[in-house]
Write a protein that holds these residues in place. Sequence first.
Motif, PDB file in Angstrom:
ATOM      1  N   SER A  86     -15.426 -33.057  -2.481  1.00 16.55           N
ATOM      2  CA  SER A  86     -16.712 -33.334  -1.833  1.00 16.55           C
ATOM      3  C   SER A  86     -16.631 -34.511  -0.870  1.00 16.55           C
ATOM      4  O   SER A  86     -17.319 -34.532   0.160  1.00 16.55           O
ATOM      5  N   GLU A  90     -18.221 -35.243   2.968  1.00 17.84           N
ATOM      6  CA  GLU A  90     -19.067 -36.411   3.219  1.00 17.84           C
ATOM      7  C   GLU A  90     -18.534 -37.206   4.411  1.00 17.84           C
ATOM      8  O   GLU A  90     -19.299 -37.589   5.313  1.00 17.84           O
ATOM      9  N   ASP A 130     -21.268 -27.534  -6.757  1.00 19.34           N
ATOM     10  CA  ASP A 130     -22.485 -28.326  -6.930  1.00 19.34           C
ATOM     11  C   ASP A 130     -22.370 -29.676  -6.234  1.00 19.34           C
ATOM     12  O   ASP A 130     -23.340 -30.163  -5.636  1.00 19.34           O
ATOM     13  N   GLU A 131     -21.192 -30.284  -6.267  1.00 19.28           N
ATOM     14  CA  GLU A 131     -20.978 -31.564  -5.596  1.00 19.28           C
ATOM     15  C   GLU A 131     -20.916 -31.382  -4.079  1.00 19.28           C
ATOM     16  O   GLU A 131     -21.509 -32.161  -3.324  1.00 19.28           O
ATOM     17  N   ARG A 134     -24.233 -30.850  -1.914  1.00 16.75           N
ATOM     18  CA  ARG A 134     -25.114 -31.983  -1.600  1.00 16.75           C
ATOM     19  C   ARG A 134     -24.933 -32.464  -0.171  1.00 16.75           C
ATOM     20  O   ARG A 134     -25.818 -33.113   0.388  1.00 16.75           O
ATOM     21  N   SER A 135     -23.774 -32.156   0.435  1.00 19.90           N
ATOM     22  CA  SER A 135     -23.511 -32.576   1.810  1.00 19.90           C
ATOM     23  C   SER A 135     -23.444 -31.398   2.776  1.00 19.90           C
ATOM     24  O   SER A 135     -23.020 -31.564   3.917  1.00 19.90           O
ATOM     25  N   SER A 199     -27.811 -27.253  -6.979  1.00 16.76           N
ATOM     26  CA  SER A 199     -27.706 -28.593  -6.425  1.00 16.76           C
ATOM     27  C   SER A 199     -28.493 -28.748  -5.128  1.00 16.76           C
ATOM     28  O   SER A 199     -29.054 -29.805  -4.844  1.00 16.76           O
ATOM     29  N   ASN A 200     -28.543 -27.670  -4.334  1.00 13.78           N
ATOM     30  CA  ASN A 200     -29.213 -27.712  -3.028  1.00 13.78           C
ATOM     31  C   ASN A 200     -29.932 -26.384  -2.806  1.00 13.78           C
ATOM     32  O   ASN A 200     -29.365 -25.450  -2.238  1.00 13.78           O
TER      33      ASN A 200
END
Length: 249
Positions: A86, A90, A130-131, A134-135, A199-200
């Motif tokens: 992830s 980012e 899931d991680e 988020r981005s 997650s999103n």
Amino acid sequence: VRSVAKMEVSSNGVRHQLEETGKLLAQVESLHESNPMMGLRGVRVSILYPELIKMQVKAIIGAACNVRREGMSVLPEIMIPLISVSKELEMVRHQCELHADEVLELNKMKDLTYKIGTMIETPRAAVTADEIARSADFFSFGTNDLTQMSFGMSRDDAERTFLQDYVNKNILLKNPFQSLDEKGVGKLVQMATNDGRESNPAIQIGICGEHGGDPSSIVLCHKMGLDYVSCSPYRIPAARLAAAQACLW
């Protein structure tokens, strides 16, 4: 190599050019890899050479501004390939946003929106979706590479040597590079889809590549709740028909 050889036998007037070309050749040779598929490619190149991000993002967003200036609506999507961690997304997303916003400000088009997402091509990316979500504004499953890495085999080599024998002997029911492997790769896609949306919830999810034009794979994608498939232009009619049939079934 030929350029270096020619300059070596010419006059001293090209000494500086010879030195620069030699440095470039040395850099190219230093990037040689025994297994390029598993090496320096995708997002890894962007992290090592961030100037590539700047060049590509400015070109994409600059083109979008030009199109909009001509009166057409446009929503550019920047897709980061081969994410496994992830933090990779980012870091690269931050750089993309800096360069994109700079171009938008220069063109006085700050209201032009764009999306940044990633290709899910490695098993690790699938199980940590899931991680990564988020981005990401979207996921696009690169199912060719995901299939290669899940089975641990190169498509080119497998299809040339043993894969057809596996199908003939019923070890595999189908060529997994032509029709998506439901029990293995399909489970990774389903897991990543569920975890990514948890997650999103706003994330858009689809697949791209040859599987995106395969009717049985499209039906499977519909069952898994994907938003879209992407395929080569000549397969679009068959893909649209299969998508319509999947909705009716």
